[in-house]
Scaffold this motif. Sequence first.
Motif, short mmCIF file in Angstrom:
data_model
loop_
_atom_site.label_atom_id
_atom_site.label_comp_id
_atom_site.label_asym_id
_atom_site.label_seq_id
_atom_site.Cartn_x
_atom_site.Cartn_y
_atom_site.Cartn_z
N ARG A 1 -2.23 -4.65 9.16
CA ARG A 1 -1.11 -5.54 9.45
C ARG A 1 0.03 -4.80 10.14
O ARG A 1 0.70 -5.33 11.02
CB ARG A 1 -0.61 -6.18 8.15
N LYS A 2 0.26 -3.56 9.72
CA LYS A 2 1.33 -2.76 10.34
C LYS A 2 1.02 -2.52 11.82
O LYS A 2 1.90 -2.69 12.69
CB LYS A 2 1.45 -1.43 9.60
N ILE A 3 -0.21 -2.13 12.12
CA ILE A 3 -0.58 -1.85 13.51
C ILE A 3 -0.56 -3.13 14.33
O ILE A 3 -0.08 -3.16 15.47
CB ILE A 3 -1.97 -1.18 13.56
N GLU A 4 -1.06 -4.22 13.74
CA GLU A 4 -1.07 -5.49 14.47
C GLU A 4 0.34 -5.96 14.78
O GLU A 4 0.60 -6.53 15.85
CB GLU A 4 -1.81 -6.55 13.66
N ALA A 5 1.28 -5.72 13.85
CA ALA A 5 2.66 -6.12 14.09
C ALA A 5 3.26 -5.38 15.27
O ALA A 5 4.12 -5.92 15.97
CB ALA A 5 3.50 -5.88 12.83
N GLY B 1 -4.27 7.64 2.70
CA GLY B 1 -3.62 7.05 1.54
C GLY B 1 -3.10 5.65 1.77
O GLY B 1 -2.70 4.97 0.82
N TRP B 2 -3.09 5.19 3.01
CA TRP B 2 -2.62 3.84 3.30
C TRP B 2 -3.66 2.82 2.86
O TRP B 2 -4.87 3.05 2.93
CB TRP B 2 -2.39 3.65 4.80
N GLY C 1 0.82 -1.20 0.00
CA GLY C 1 0.00 0.00 0.00
C GLY C 1 0.85 1.24 0.00
O GLY C 1 1.96 1.24 0.51
N PRO C 2 0.35 2.34 -0.58
CA PRO C 2 1.13 3.58 -0.61
C PRO C 2 1.32 4.15 0.78
O PRO C 2 0.37 4.25 1.56
CB PRO C 2 0.26 4.50 -1.49
N GLY C 3 2.53 4.49 1.11
CA GLY C 3 2.82 5.12 2.38
C GLY C 3 3.08 4.15 3.53
O GLY C 3 3.47 4.56 4.59
N VAL C 4 2.86 2.85 3.34
CA VAL C 4 3.09 1.88 4.40
C VAL C 4 4.34 1.08 4.05
O VAL C 4 4.44 0.52 2.96
CB VAL C 4 1.89 0.93 4.57
N ARG C 5 5.27 1.03 4.98
CA ARG C 5 6.51 0.28 4.77
C ARG C 5 6.65 -0.75 5.87
O ARG C 5 6.51 -0.43 7.05
CB ARG C 5 7.72 1.21 4.76
N PHE C 6 6.92 -1.99 5.46
CA PHE C 6 7.18 -3.06 6.41
C PHE C 6 8.68 -3.29 6.45
O PHE C 6 9.29 -3.73 5.47
CB PHE C 6 6.45 -4.34 5.99
N THR C 7 9.27 -2.99 7.59
CA THR C 7 10.70 -3.15 7.74
C THR C 7 11.02 -4.53 8.29
O THR C 7 10.12 -5.30 8.65
CB THR C 7 11.26 -2.08 8.68
N PHE D 1 -8.91 -6.00 13.85
CA PHE D 1 -8.14 -6.04 12.61
C PHE D 1 -8.88 -6.71 11.45
O PHE D 1 -8.55 -6.44 10.29
CB PHE D 1 -6.82 -6.79 12.85
N ARG D 2 -9.83 -7.56 11.72
CA ARG D 2 -10.52 -8.26 10.63
C ARG D 2 -11.87 -8.74 11.14
O ARG D 2 -12.18 -8.60 12.32
CB ARG D 2 -9.68 -9.44 10.14
N ARG D 3 -12.67 -9.33 10.23
CA ARG D 3 -13.97 -9.87 10.61
C ARG D 3 -13.79 -11.33 11.05
O ARG D 3 -13.28 -12.14 10.28
CB ARG D 3 -14.95 -9.79 9.45
N PRO D 4 -14.17 -11.65 12.28
CA PRO D 4 -14.00 -13.04 12.75
C PRO D 4 -14.73 -14.03 11.85
O PRO D 4 -15.91 -13.84 11.51
CB PRO D 4 -14.60 -13.02 14.16
N PHE D 5 -14.00 -15.04 11.42
CA PHE D 5 -14.51 -16.07 10.52
C PHE D 5 -15.02 -15.51 9.21
O PHE D 5 -15.77 -16.17 8.48
CB PHE D 5 -15.65 -16.87 11.20
N GLY D 6 -14.66 -14.25 8.89
CA GLY D 6 -15.13 -13.63 7.66
C GLY D 6 -16.58 -13.24 7.67
O GLY D 6 -17.13 -12.87 6.62
N LEU D 7 -17.22 -13.29 8.82
CA LEU D 7 -18.65 -12.95 8.91
C LEU D 7 -18.83 -11.44 9.01
O LEU D 7 -18.08 -10.77 9.73
CB LEU D 7 -19.25 -13.63 10.15
#
Length: 511
Positions: free
Chosen positions: A474-478, A466-467, A90-96, A164-170
């Motif tokens: 994922r960045k925040i969860e990390a 812009g992210w 994504g633009p502006g997000v860097r995973f180091t 961070f996400r929808r449990p079981f995709g629901l």
Amino acid sequence: MRRSRSADAAGAPAARRRRPGPASRACAPAAGRRPRAPAARASGPRPARWSARGSTCGACPARVGGARPPPAPVTGQTGGVSDEAFSGTGPGVRFTAADEEKRRGVRRMKTIATGLLAFATLVFALATWAKSAGAGAWAGYVAAAAEAGMVGALADWFAVTALFRRPFGLPIPHTAIIPTKKDAFGRSLGEFVGDNFLSGQVVRSRLAALGIGRRLGEWLAAPGSAERVTKEASAALRGVLAVLRDDDVQAVVGEAVTRRAAATSVAEPAGRMLAKVVADGGHHGVVDLVAVRAHGWLTANHEEVVQRVSQKTPGWTPKFIDHQVGERVYKELMRFVTDIRDDPDHPARGAIDKFLADFATELQTDPETIARVERAKVELLARPEVQDLIASTWAAIRTLVLNAAEDEESELRRRIRTGVRDFGARLATDRKLQAKVDGWLQDAAQYLVDTYRAEITSLISETVAGWDADDASRKIEANVGRDLQFIRINGTVVGALAGLLIHTVAVALGG
């Protein structure tokens, strides 16, 4: 055909949620179809890269079902992930590389928390079996503690996952909070920073507490600081002069000087200056110099003067008479010039004084004289020689400044060093000057934050907007996920203890 239909069926929900554009329809993975490898490369590597959530073609960034290619590590010489970049998609997000290490830590903590849930489940099952088998009252206590621990673990798992996400995709309401509320978080963060960090009062109080004026004075007065400031200032000055084009600067200087001179009246100031000179007798030295030079010239050119006078006599006169006339005129000129040179009160000197005084008055009061002087000024400024002289002034100044800036022992650099050192010594001890400098800095800082607060806070909100939502999640969860897994562990333990306490109270009250 069977596989194609199943793939289309699997991709149908995603297709209903988001209609693919022209670029997506042109790409097989974006349409939900697995790309086929050419027959000639059947044994080679796959032409497409697949992820757990979908696929993406190696030739385009289209996604199936919202999937996006995983971050590609930037490898260094050793082939591992470098410390510089593990670039997000994504633009502006860097995973180091540090983020990857944190993600591995999150996965370890998830394993521990999930293992604790599995352990509570196993204990509950065994305790329930033991209770039904008549193992005794202790089995009820263990089963109640394990059951409450399971409930606490599941509740905290749901709460952490819903961030961070929808449990079981629901599509459960108020889940996947960070991906869906990312833009609102960015705006709130920008407003928070603007209200609590970029307010004029906060900035002024912080700068006042720092005592920048005193610190700056102490640093400038310290040995070596003045030399460093002078060196950096000289380098900056040389850089500015190197960037400036001589032709452009000369044109600007010439135009500015010409416009200023044309707009400024010179007759009246010249008249006042001449009147002052005449009143003080400052012109007498010029008259003396002219008289001396005239006497010297006549002395050196006796024969030439006589000859020129003789040539102007009538042609019918005898030559000896012409010569006598020339000699007579020469003697009178010599006597007149000598008298002016030797007699400070000579009438000719008085006439010159009167002429200059009258001319000074006319320059200040006579419109015709003033107009004639101004016309002469305009004509003089328009001459190419004068314009060339004005333009050449910049070249001379530039060369002079460059030479002085490069020479460490030049007068310019010595004066700068001395001035910086003296200013630092005074600033370090003079409280009034410190207060004045601090006030200037506070006023400047307050002006900046008051004027550009919206731009600064919009930088935060627009950057977050812009992210990519998944990459930001994922960045925040990390970075915070490891602590959140401790919440799951604590929830399991606290739930078990609460369940044990509740069962104990219930047994005590129920007899």
